[in-house]
Scaffold this motif. Sequence first.
Motif, PDB file in Angstrom:
ATOM      1  N   VAL A  37       8.290  70.796  87.355  1.00  0.00           N
ATOM      2  CA  VAL A  37       7.597  70.482  86.092  1.00  0.00           C
ATOM      3  C   VAL A  37       8.397  71.070  84.939  1.00  0.00           C
TER       4      VAL A  37
ATOM      5  N   GLY B  16       8.417  65.514  82.955  1.00  0.00           N
ATOM      6  CA  GLY B  16       8.766  66.054  81.639  1.00  0.00           C
ATOM      7  C   GLY B  16       7.865  65.506  80.552  1.00  0.00           C
TER       8      GLY B  16
ATOM      9  N   ILE C 107      17.979  81.923  65.735  1.00  0.00           N
ATOM     10  CA  ILE C 107      17.757  80.542  65.279  1.00  0.00           C
ATOM     11  C   ILE C 107      17.743  80.470  63.746  1.00  0.00           C
TER      12      ILE C 107
ATOM     13  N   GLY D 164      13.744  70.077  81.122  1.00  0.00           N
ATOM     14  CA  GLY D 164      14.798  70.643  80.288  1.00  0.00           C
ATOM     15  C   GLY D 164      15.969  71.043  81.184  1.00  0.00           C
TER      16      GLY D 164
HETATM   17  C1  LIG Z   1      17.400  75.091  68.620  1.00  0.00           C
HETATM   18  C2  LIG Z   1      17.704  75.986  69.766  1.00  0.00           C
HETATM   19  C3  LIG Z   1      18.952  76.595  69.857  1.00  0.00           C
HETATM   20  C4  LIG Z   1      19.247  77.442  70.915  1.00  0.00           C
HETATM   21  N1  LIG Z   1      20.469  78.034  70.963  1.00  0.00           N
HETATM   22  C5  LIG Z   1      20.766  78.893  71.965  1.00  0.00           C
HETATM   23  C6  LIG Z   1      22.024  79.531  72.023  1.00  0.00           C
HETATM   24  O1  LIG Z   1      22.870  79.352  71.170  1.00  0.00           O
HETATM   25  N2  LIG Z   1      22.255  80.381  73.057  1.00  0.00           N
HETATM   26  C7  LIG Z   1      21.330  80.628  74.030  1.00  0.00           C
HETATM   27  O2  LIG Z   1      21.588  81.427  74.936  1.00  0.00           O
HETATM   28  N3  LIG Z   1      20.117  80.008  74.016  1.00  0.00           N
HETATM   29  C8  LIG Z   1      19.821  79.151  73.003  1.00  0.00           C
HETATM   30  N4  LIG Z   1      18.599  78.530  72.961  1.00  0.00           N
HETATM   31  C9  LIG Z   1      17.640  78.786  74.048  1.00  0.00           C
HETATM   32  C10 LIG Z   1      17.864  77.824  75.215  1.00  0.00           C
HETATM   33  O3  LIG Z   1      18.046  76.539  74.743  1.00  0.00           O
HETATM   34  C11 LIG Z   1      16.652  77.900  76.138  1.00  0.00           C
HETATM   35  O4  LIG Z   1      16.643  79.197  76.691  1.00  0.00           O
HETATM   36  C12 LIG Z   1      16.708  76.852  77.230  1.00  0.00           C
HETATM   37  O5  LIG Z   1      16.598  75.569  76.669  1.00  0.00           O
HETATM   38  C13 LIG Z   1      15.573  77.050  78.224  1.00  0.00           C
HETATM   39  O6  LIG Z   1      15.584  75.995  79.128  1.00  0.00           O
HETATM   40  P1  LIG Z   1      14.272  75.599  79.958  1.00  0.00           P
HETATM   41  O7  LIG Z   1      14.663  74.401  80.732  1.00  0.00           O
HETATM   42  O8  LIG Z   1      13.757  76.804  80.633  1.00  0.00           O
HETATM   43  O9  LIG Z   1      13.187  75.238  78.861  1.00  0.00           O
HETATM   44  P2  LIG Z   1      13.155  74.065  77.793  1.00  0.00           P
HETATM   45  O10 LIG Z   1      14.527  73.761  77.318  1.00  0.00           O
HETATM   46  O11 LIG Z   1      12.139  74.488  76.786  1.00  0.00           O
HETATM   47  O12 LIG Z   1      12.622  72.806  78.599  1.00  0.00           O
HETATM   48  C14 LIG Z   1      11.309  72.768  79.077  1.00  0.00           C
HETATM   49  C15 LIG Z   1      10.825  71.342  79.092  1.00  0.00           C
HETATM   50  O13 LIG Z   1       9.541  71.321  79.695  1.00  0.00           O
HETATM   51  C16 LIG Z   1       8.699  70.456  78.970  1.00  0.00           C
HETATM   52  N5  LIG Z   1       7.304  70.833  79.166  1.00  0.00           N
HETATM   53  C17 LIG Z   1       6.627  71.863  78.594  1.00  0.00           C
HETATM   54  N6  LIG Z   1       5.354  71.891  79.015  1.00  0.00           N
HETATM   55  C18 LIG Z   1       5.228  70.860  79.872  1.00  0.00           C
HETATM   56  C19 LIG Z   1       4.148  70.365  80.648  1.00  0.00           C
HETATM   57  N7  LIG Z   1       2.955  70.952  80.634  1.00  0.00           N
HETATM   58  N8  LIG Z   1       4.362  69.279  81.424  1.00  0.00           N
HETATM   59  C20 LIG Z   1       5.590  68.689  81.472  1.00  0.00           C
HETATM   60  N9  LIG Z   1       6.633  69.115  80.751  1.00  0.00           N
HETATM   61  C21 LIG Z   1       6.453  70.193  79.973  1.00  0.00           C
HETATM   62  C22 LIG Z   1       9.151  70.623  77.537  1.00  0.00           C
HETATM   63  O14 LIG Z   1       8.756  69.500  76.773  1.00  0.00           O
HETATM   64  C23 LIG Z   1      10.666  70.753  77.699  1.00  0.00           C
HETATM   65  O15 LIG Z   1      11.290  69.503  77.620  1.00  0.00           O
HETATM   66  C24 LIG Z   1      18.274  77.679  71.908  1.00  0.00           C
HETATM   67  C25 LIG Z   1      17.020  77.068  71.829  1.00  0.00           C
HETATM   68  C26 LIG Z   1      16.736  76.234  70.769  1.00  0.00           C
HETATM   69  C27 LIG Z   1      15.383  75.585  70.666  1.00  0.00           C
END
Ligand SMILES: Cc1cc2nc3c(=O)[nH]c(=O)nc-3n(C[C@H](O)[C@H](O)[C@H](O)COP(=O)(O)OP(=O)(O)OC[C@H]3O[C@@H](n4cnc5c(N)ncnc54)[C@H](O)[C@@H]3O)c2cc1C
Length: 414
Positions: free
Chosen positions: A27, A53, A162, A30
Amino acid sequence: MTTSRCRDLSVREVLNRVQDVERVVVVGAGLAGLRTVTALREQGYSGELILVGAERHPPYDRPPLSKAILLGTADDSALPLDPASLKVDLRLGTRATGLRDGVVETDDGDLAYDGLVIATGSEPIRLPGEGAHYLRTRDDAFALRSVLRPGATVVIVGAGWIGAEVATAAARHGARVTVVEQAATPVAHALPSEVGQRLAPWYAEAGIDLLCGQRVGVVRPDGVELAGGTTLRADVVVVGVGVRPATGWLDGSGLEVDRGVLVGADLRTSLPGVLAVGDAAARWSPRYSTRIRGEHWDDALRAPVVAAANALGGAETYDPVPYVWSEQFGHMVQYAGIPAAGGNLVWRGDPDTDSGWAAFWLAPDGRILSLLVVDQPRDFVQGRRLAEAGTPVDPELLRDPAISVKASVAGSAR
Ligand SMILES: Cc1cc2nc3c(=O)[nH]c(=O)nc-3n(C[C@H](O)[C@H](O)[C@H](O)COP(=O)(O)OP(=O)(O)OC[C@H]3O[C@@H](n4cnc5c(N)ncnc54)[C@H](O)[C@@H]3O)c2cc1C
């Protein structure tokens, strides 16, 4: 390697483990979710695989959103995914709404699972009021980019990673930018003020007003109200005051959640067959004897390899030194470690005169607990490696930029 894989599994072992798991649901589509499904296939899982997603976009990378995409030098940050060749059932635009015994509830029906990996990431902390921009998704980035125009007045709340990147982009678009920060110095959640203050001059050099020690009480479409009652008018308000894990859908599931789904160093949760990775997870770190909340890209990239192995019955641990980078005001800023680790501060280079410099925090025995490196990627790579390995360094050698970081190992002949 920061990921400790106990040993390579034989093909027979993998097959024995995999046959117990017939359907894995991941789930969150990302980086962490995508990496999980990819790792499951790479590690021999051939059963049913569903990636759910909430966003309608296929998986994409977030760091470029506040960098190249906001600057206008890129329009896309899609991550490579071919659902057909990976044999993954990709359910975009589908939100998980609940979890009960062996079943993920979604707004498109129930999904039973044998294995579940939670990768729902995090969401921006919101301030009271309306009309502000937040930057988390691709849609957010394009909405913000469209209003960053020459002469526009932009107020950014928060001088963290950010906020600084958004300020960089807004200034490059010719906007008049003010950044309001409640702490005394930038990036105060990660850096003590004696180091954070070294980042403050970059704002003025970019023509940006940085107001520290000012708390925003309310945001409005036409500006922000400071806690003291003053109003700062703006055409565009952007809030970047941190994130919280997107775990609301797990309320009532019985999972232990405390600012993130609680997992051990094996990334397993309190429920059998359920693991969590990326921003959504709060993992126990034996290295630091504390709980570490994700929030960084590197975690979302690497933890899923371990989660996939353990979802298939493995016994691997994930306990790296956390790493984050930021590109702000023309500088590459890299930080590894955890702020709470403390340690004695050792400067390498002079922030006032040198184009590149670093701050290291050392344990009494010389181990590197944390490091911040500006515009010296080689120093960072070497320092991070020593931090990962727990190798003690000699502070006198380390503070001399003429000596490589790797040559500062305590007792080493240069
Ligand atoms: C603008 C920005 C710039 C960044 N720059 C950096 C950087 O320079 N260096 C760095 O180290 N980190 C950076 N980060 C942080 C990094 O991008 C995140 O740590 C990383 O994206 C985390 O990945 P993830 O897959 O855990 O979560 P996410 O990328 O948040 O993905 C999670 C996904 O799950 C989906 N989701 C949420 N709830 C539900 C649900 N109930 N059901 C289904 N889907 C759901 C969301 O819609 C999302 O698409 C940045 C973040 C942002 C927003």
